[in-house]
Design a protein around this motif. Structure first.
Motif, short mmCIF file in Angstrom:
data_model
loop_
_atom_site.label_atom_id
_atom_site.label_comp_id
_atom_site.label_asym_id
_atom_site.label_seq_id
_atom_site.Cartn_x
_atom_site.Cartn_y
_atom_site.Cartn_z
N GLU A 238 4.41 10.28 -6.91
CA GLU A 238 5.42 10.57 -7.95
C GLU A 238 4.74 10.86 -9.28
OE1 GLU A 238 8.09 7.26 -8.14
OE2 GLU A 238 8.71 7.50 -6.04
N GLU A 239 3.79 10.00 -9.67
CA GLU A 239 3.12 10.17 -10.97
C GLU A 239 2.29 11.45 -11.01
OE1 GLU A 239 3.47 8.19 -13.82
OE2 GLU A 239 5.13 7.53 -12.57
N THR A 240 1.66 11.83 -9.90
CA THR A 240 0.88 13.08 -9.85
C THR A 240 1.80 14.28 -10.02
OG1 THR A 240 -0.51 11.93 -8.23
CG2 THR A 240 -0.94 14.24 -8.53
N ALA A 241 2.95 14.21 -9.32
CA ALA A 241 3.92 15.31 -9.44
C ALA A 241 4.47 15.41 -10.86
CB ALA A 241 5.06 15.09 -8.45
N LYS A 242 4.76 14.25 -11.47
CA LYS A 242 5.27 14.23 -12.86
C LYS A 242 4.24 14.79 -13.83
CE LYS A 242 8.45 10.29 -12.64
NZ LYS A 242 8.59 8.87 -13.02
N LEU A 243 2.97 14.42 -13.60
CA LEU A 243 1.89 14.88 -14.48
C LEU A 243 1.74 16.39 -14.41
CD1 LEU A 243 -0.25 13.62 -16.38
CD2 LEU A 243 -1.86 13.69 -14.49
N LYS A 244 1.84 16.95 -13.20
CA LYS A 244 1.76 18.42 -13.04
C LYS A 244 2.91 19.09 -13.80
CE LYS A 244 -0.56 19.22 -8.61
NZ LYS A 244 -0.34 19.60 -7.21
N TYR B 218 -4.60 2.49 -9.62
CA TYR B 218 -3.60 1.49 -9.23
C TYR B 218 -3.60 1.30 -7.71
CZ TYR B 218 0.96 -0.55 -8.17
OH TYR B 218 1.97 -1.35 -7.67
N VAL B 219 -3.73 2.40 -6.96
CA VAL B 219 -3.79 2.31 -5.49
C VAL B 219 -5.00 1.47 -5.07
CG1 VAL B 219 -3.99 3.60 -3.32
CG2 VAL B 219 -2.60 4.51 -5.17
N LEU B 220 -6.13 1.69 -5.76
CA LEU B 220 -7.35 0.92 -5.45
C LEU B 220 -7.15 -0.56 -5.76
CD1 LEU B 220 -10.33 0.91 -4.54
CD2 LEU B 220 -10.98 1.33 -6.91
N GLU B 221 -6.48 -0.86 -6.87
CA GLU B 221 -6.20 -2.26 -7.24
C GLU B 221 -5.37 -2.95 -6.16
OE1 GLU B 221 -7.07 -4.34 -9.83
OE2 GLU B 221 -8.54 -2.77 -10.23
N TYR C 277 1.01 8.47 5.36
CA TYR C 277 0.32 7.99 4.16
C TYR C 277 -1.20 8.15 4.26
CZ TYR C 277 4.78 5.85 2.90
OH TYR C 277 6.11 5.64 2.56
N VAL C 278 -1.69 8.38 5.47
CA VAL C 278 -3.15 8.39 5.70
C VAL C 278 -3.85 9.56 4.99
CG1 VAL C 278 -4.95 8.56 7.49
CG2 VAL C 278 -2.99 7.04 7.84
N PRO C 279 -3.33 10.83 5.02
CA PRO C 279 -4.02 11.93 4.33
C PRO C 279 -4.26 11.64 2.84
CG PRO C 279 -2.34 12.82 5.78
CD PRO C 279 -2.17 11.35 5.80
N ASP C 280 -3.22 11.11 2.16
CA ASP C 280 -3.39 10.76 0.73
C ASP C 280 -4.45 9.69 0.56
OD1 ASP C 280 -1.45 12.44 -0.53
OD2 ASP C 280 0.11 11.21 0.39
N LEU C 281 -4.42 8.71 1.47
CA LEU C 281 -5.37 7.61 1.40
C LEU C 281 -6.82 8.11 1.57
CD1 LEU C 281 -4.84 4.67 0.85
CD2 LEU C 281 -4.77 4.22 3.28
N LEU C 282 -7.01 9.05 2.52
CA LEU C 282 -8.35 9.60 2.74
C LEU C 282 -8.85 10.36 1.52
CD1 LEU C 282 -8.07 10.86 6.44
CD2 LEU C 282 -9.20 8.81 5.64
N ILE D 246 0.86 -1.21 0.00
CA ILE D 246 0.00 0.00 0.00
C ILE D 246 0.89 1.25 0.00
CG2 ILE D 246 -1.71 1.32 1.35
CD1 ILE D 246 -2.75 -1.44 2.40
N MET D 247 1.95 1.22 0.83
CA MET D 247 2.86 2.37 0.90
C MET D 247 3.54 2.62 -0.45
SD MET D 247 4.27 1.33 4.63
CE MET D 247 5.90 2.01 4.59
N GLU D 248 3.99 1.54 -1.10
CA GLU D 248 4.63 1.68 -2.42
C GLU D 248 3.66 2.25 -3.45
OE1 GLU D 248 6.10 -2.23 -3.27
OE2 GLU D 248 7.64 -2.10 -1.71
N ALA D 249 2.39 1.78 -3.39
CA ALA D 249 1.38 2.28 -4.34
C ALA D 249 1.12 3.77 -4.12
CB ALA D 249 0.09 1.48 -4.16
N ILE D 250 1.05 4.21 -2.85
CA ILE D 250 0.81 5.64 -2.57
C ILE D 250 2.00 6.48 -3.02
CG2 ILE D 250 0.44 7.33 -0.70
CD1 ILE D 250 -1.12 5.06 0.78
N GLU D 251 3.22 5.95 -2.81
CA GLU D 251 4.42 6.68 -3.26
C GLU D 251 4.43 6.82 -4.78
OE1 GLU D 251 7.65 4.58 -1.44
OE2 GLU D 251 7.33 5.57 0.50
N LEU D 252 4.03 5.74 -5.48
CA LEU D 252 3.96 5.80 -6.95
C LEU D 252 2.91 6.83 -7.39
CD1 LEU D 252 4.24 2.92 -9.39
CD2 LEU D 252 2.22 4.33 -9.61
N TYR D 253 1.78 6.85 -6.66
CA TYR D 253 0.72 7.82 -6.96
C TYR D 253 1.24 9.26 -6.78
CZ TYR D 253 -3.32 10.75 -5.75
OH TYR D 253 -4.23 11.78 -5.67
#
Length: 938
Positions: free
Chosen positions: A764-770, A802-805, A826-831, A755-762
């Motif tokens: 990174e990818e959000t920052a890259k997209l911006k 991907y985080v949901l998967e 990791y909880v704020p991102d998860l919420l 779960i932690m790896e998935a949130i970190e990927l999320y």
């Protein structure tokens, strides 16, 4: 750098020679819809399902490593819950034989399992004193109940009320209210451990079995039912002052009320039923209807009782009243009418006692609709017996209908041997010798013998020789399965036997301090024309100590003899002159073997060490600490310097005698390993243990690298240490009666890491997209965005999807524990992601469960974080609306299904009556036809 030596891995091939382990309990299971025919029994780490009618094994439910400690079939008969020694519970499907669900919550062996009447919940009790209630449908733990001070022995659901009764070795019986999850009553009327419990008379009576011969009977009354209906609701409410009557002792009913919820149930002792057995209760149980009660102690007798129903009790009371009135009339007494009551012995009547062939370890019983009682007994000596009891007979007598014995020995196997063609395996125990086919694992011969200690196949594999505890040598013919000859070889036990390399004879060593040399010869019997094989004693070597083991060198020049004085003496075979003495072991050498080239001799001792010696000068090459207990058996692999050892620590180990390295450990046995045997080609190892099982190990083609093996061992040790660590503490939760059902395991840690790896990927990818959008804006044109390979593997999904998967892949039973070890960062991102998912309406149930748990454990930090206020507000709105939608949809579906049910029932009733009318008309036609025929004859 030189090449590393390559070894081939030995792996488990089969478990055989076992009918049922005495550690767990037997249980009737329904296979193909038939009840009372198939029985499930624990078999080390597996569960065997036997057909009692045919005596065949019909299904094997394969376990992992831990031994099975408890079984419980589900009410629908489709599943079997299996508890293990490590505290895990697996639920198997009896249709597919696969384990669908795994629950991890207990830290010690599971001792009791029970389903509720619908099969939706499962309760487990353990040696760690905790009781856990599991949700089978949602595949998750509901809550943990703490209160017992010693191992839990029995758990029972009450169908009518949402209550649970548990008993323990701490002499207490506790009543739990599952609505409020706390203990509201404790019965303290027992002086010793409570070993068993059963509910009878439609759950209005409780029977408890203790360490004495008394079965205590308690009346259960639901106070809410008896109370005055006009009483104000405030008095009946459960939540009044939780400390008002804490620990108040009620002398009349022998209860300890911890809370004022004694309003729920009143439990008073009404009397006792005396058993014939003087020892403690081992199993106390009823059939599903509650009409039959049975129990047994540590002996071989099962006591069966009949429990009268309310109608039968009423009839008996009326009969008694009539008799009393009649007697009063005869004595011309005008007695006032008084109520007649039945004694406890009249309500619970002894039917019969069933004496089994050995000590009973557990039983199960089932009452067929015809009134026949079927009982299955799992015995201590590896036997399953089944009995039928006709209850309608005047004097019910139990009839044994089947006995499953051929699949194993009655006692521990003390000797094993392989035939020269690697096909047949010999196993010898205290009462019999069995020959097994290695490929099919079927027992092909069983021959009665005295206590076997050593054995060998005679060259040609047509006869076998057994050395016994009484000092005899017994020669058996395999074709006929008969005993051909018995010789009194030694005055004490024959501890060892070894075939000479020229195959013309053999040598034996015994407790009478003698080594005797024997030769094969053919003799002519008076009764038969043909000659038969016999044994002739040719020489004797007298020694000063008991002989424990003897071995020939491959060139037949030397004989190694292990003595009780902890030494190994080497003699010349031709002259019997002394050559070498190998001394260095602190305790006697129990086993030894000489390598194929005659250069090395390896000795295994009761001091837990294995020593490797050179046979030319008798110098000790290396001493290896081999096992955590005595080394029981040692044998070299053919044409190599590799050897196997078996120890009392239940392990089998392979060693390299050239490099003095431990190669691999074969783990599988659960108790002491007594002996092993290697096949002449070295491809197979067979071992026998105190757990009554025989195991076959096969040499695979998989290469074994020592560095990798050590790494795997370290990983296993780390995983074990993680499981033993302190459980994470939930903020604001005190160590009270209730707690979380799950426990921290390596799987929950891995799930949290994913779960932690998935949130970190999320992130990174959000920052890259911006960043990408900013670049596109600056460039004034659309630049293709590089997709992350992980997201591409999932079908080019978005990072949030991907985080949901990843979240969906976390096992339901491990979700809470995984979230518990997740850091708060990791909880704020998860919420925020939860808000997005719930808004889209995906996985509402799973996300709400996770959301509520996160809010519970991180309440303080979430409420003090101003950044999360809007997120929580949005979550509140979306969650309430989506849950309402889900509830409406469920309600609509339920109403639709009920409508369809009513339609089908109405249709079936019409069909039923139509069928009945057709049958009646058919009978009428047949009767008329018959009457016409009779008239015609007349």
């Amino acid at each position: 750098m030189g090449l590393t030596r390559q070894y081939l891995r030995y792996g488990p091939a089969a478990l055989f020679g076992l009918v049922g382990s005495a550690r767990g309990n037997a249980a009737f299971v329904a296979l193909r819809g038939e009840r009372g025919r198939c029985v499930a029994v624990p078999a080390c780490e597996h569960v065997f399902v036997w057909d009692t009618r045919k005596g065949e094994k019909v299904l094997i439910l394969k376990g992992l490593k831990q031994e099975v400690s408890c079984l419980c079939p589900s009410p629908d008969g489709l599943h079997l819950a299996v508890g293990y020694e490590d505290g895990s519970i697996r639920v198997f499907s009896l249709l597919s034989g696969e384990a669908n669900i795994t629950f991890n919550g207990h830290k010690a062996a599971v001792t009791a399992l029970q389903y509720d009447h619908l099969g939706g919940r499962l309760v487990s009790g353990s040696k760690d004193t905790d009781v856990i209630v599991w949700d089978v449908i949602n595949e998750s733990g509901l809550y943990r109940l703490r209160g017992h001070k010693d191992a839990v022995t029995q758990v029972l659901f009450l169908k009518e009320k949402n209550l649970l009764v548990t008993s323990g070795k701490d002499t207490l019986v506790k009543w739990w209210d599952l609505d409020t999850q706390h203990c509201f009553k404790t019965l303290v009327g027992h002086r010793t451990e409570v070993w068993g419990m059963a509910l009878i008379s439609e759950e209005k009576r409780l029977i408890t079995g203790s360490a004495d011969s008394e079965l205590r009977v308690w009346d259960i009354a639901y106070i809410q039912e008896v109370e005055d209906p006009d009483e104000p609701e405030s008095k009946k409410s459960k939540g009044s002052s939780p400390r008002a009557e804490d620990d108040a002792e009620d002398d009349e009913t022998l209860e300890l009320d911890e809370h004022p919820e004694e309003r729920l149930v009143k439990c008073s002792k009404v009397g006792s039923i005396m058993r014939e057995g003087r020892d403690r209760i081992v199993t106390l149980a009823t059939d599903q209807t509650g009409k039959i009660l049975a129990c047994h102690g540590t002996d071989a007798v099962l006591e069966v009782f009949s429990v009268l129903s309310e109608e039968e009790v009423q009839k008996k009371v009326e009969k008694k009243m009539k008799k009393a009135k009649k007697k009063a009339k005869q004595n011309s007494e005008e007695e006032p009418e008084r109520s007649v009551e039945l004694s406890l012995q009249e309500e619970i009547q002894r039917i019969t006692n069933i004496r089994a062939s050995s000590k009973i370890k557990s039983f199960d019983l089932i009452l067929s609709p015809k009134g026949e009682l079927k009982i299955v007994l799992l015995l201590q000596n590896n036997i399953i017996e089944s009995y039928n009891l006709n209850l309608s007979a005047q004097v019910p007598q139990a009839v044994r209908v089947s006995k499953i014995t051929i699949g194993g020995h009655r006692s521990d196997v003390r000797t094993l041997a392989f035939s020269s063609d690697n096909i047949a395996i010999l196993s010898g125990a205290a009462e019999s010798v069995k020959i097994w086919n290695r490929s099919t694992l079927q027992c092909i011969r069983t021959m009665d013998c005295e206590y076997a200690l050593c054995s060998l196949f005679v060259p040609g594999d047509r006869q076998v020789i057994i050395g016994t505890k009484t000092g005899k040598l017994q020669l058996y013919d395999l074709a006929s399965g008969s005993l051909v000859e018995t010789l009194n070889a030694h005055d004490g036990a024959v501890w060892s036997i070894a075939l000479s390399p020229d195959q013309r004879g053999f040598v034996t060593g015994g407790a009478d301090k003698c080594v005797k040399f024997w030769e094969f010869e053919f003799v002519k019997d008076e009764s038969s024309v043909q000659k038969r094989l016999s044994m002739k004693h040719v020489r004797i070597l007298q020694l000063d100590e008991d002989v424990l083991c003897v071995r020939y060198s491959p060139n037949q020049k030397l004989l190694a003899v292990s003595l009780l004085d902890c030494t190994v003496k080497i003699f010349y075979v031709d002259t019997l002159k002394f050559f070498l003495s190998l001394y260095g072991h602190k305790l006697p050498v129990l086993c030894m073997d000489i390598s194929y080239d005659g250069t090395l001799i390896a000795t295994g001792s009761a001091d837990r060490n294995v020593k490797i010696w050179g046979l030319d000068f008798g110098d000790c090459h290396r001493s290896l600490f081999a096992h955590d207990d005595s080394v029981m058996y040692l044998q070299f692999v053919a044409k190599s310097h590799l050897f196997f050892t078996a120890g009392k620590d239940s392990k089998i180990k392979q060693w390299d005698a050239d490099k003095f390295e431990h190669i691999q450990t074969l783990e599988g046995h659960h108790q002491e390993v007594w002996c092993l045997a290697l096949s002449p080609n070295g491809d197979y190892v067979v071992s026998a243990s105190h757990d009554k099982s025989l195991r076959l190990w096969e040499r695979t083609r998989e290469p074994l690298v020592l560095e990798e093996e050590r790494e795997m061992q370290r990983e296993a040790e780390y995983e074990e240490s993680v499981a033993k660590e302190e459980q994470p503490v939930v903020a604001g939760e005190t160590q009270g009666e209730t707690g979380l059902a799950g426990k921290k395991t390596i799987e929950t840690i891995k799930a949290a890491e994913r779960i932690m790896e998935a949130i970190e990927l999320y992130r990174e990818e959000t920052a890259k997209l911006k960043e990408h959008k900013a670049i596109c804006k600056a460039a004034g044109k659309e630049i293709p965005f590089p997709v992350n390979p992980i997201l591409r593997a999932y079908g080019n999904i978005t990072p949030s999807a991907y985080v949901l998967e990843v979240f969906k892949k976390v096992k339901s039973s491990e979700l809470e524990e995984s979230l518990l070890v997740l850091p708060f960062s990791y909880v704020p991102d998860l919420l925020r992601l939860f808000n997005e998912y719930i808004h889209l309406g995906s996985e509402v149930e799973l996300l709400c469960r996770a959301l509520l748990f996160l809010l519970k454990i991180h309440f303080g930090q979430i409420t003090s974080n101003h950044m999360l206020v809007t997120v929580i507000e949005n979550l509140k709105k979306t969650t309430i609306s989506r849950v309402s939608e889900a509830r409406d949809m469920l309600g609509f579906n339920m109403a639709g299904l009920q409508y369809l049910k009513r339609e089908i029932e109405a249709k079936d009733e019409v069909t039923f009556f139509a069928d009945a009318t057709d049958r009646f008309e058919e009978k009428k036609r047949k009767r008329k036809k018959k009457e016409k025929m009779v008239l015609a004859v007349l």
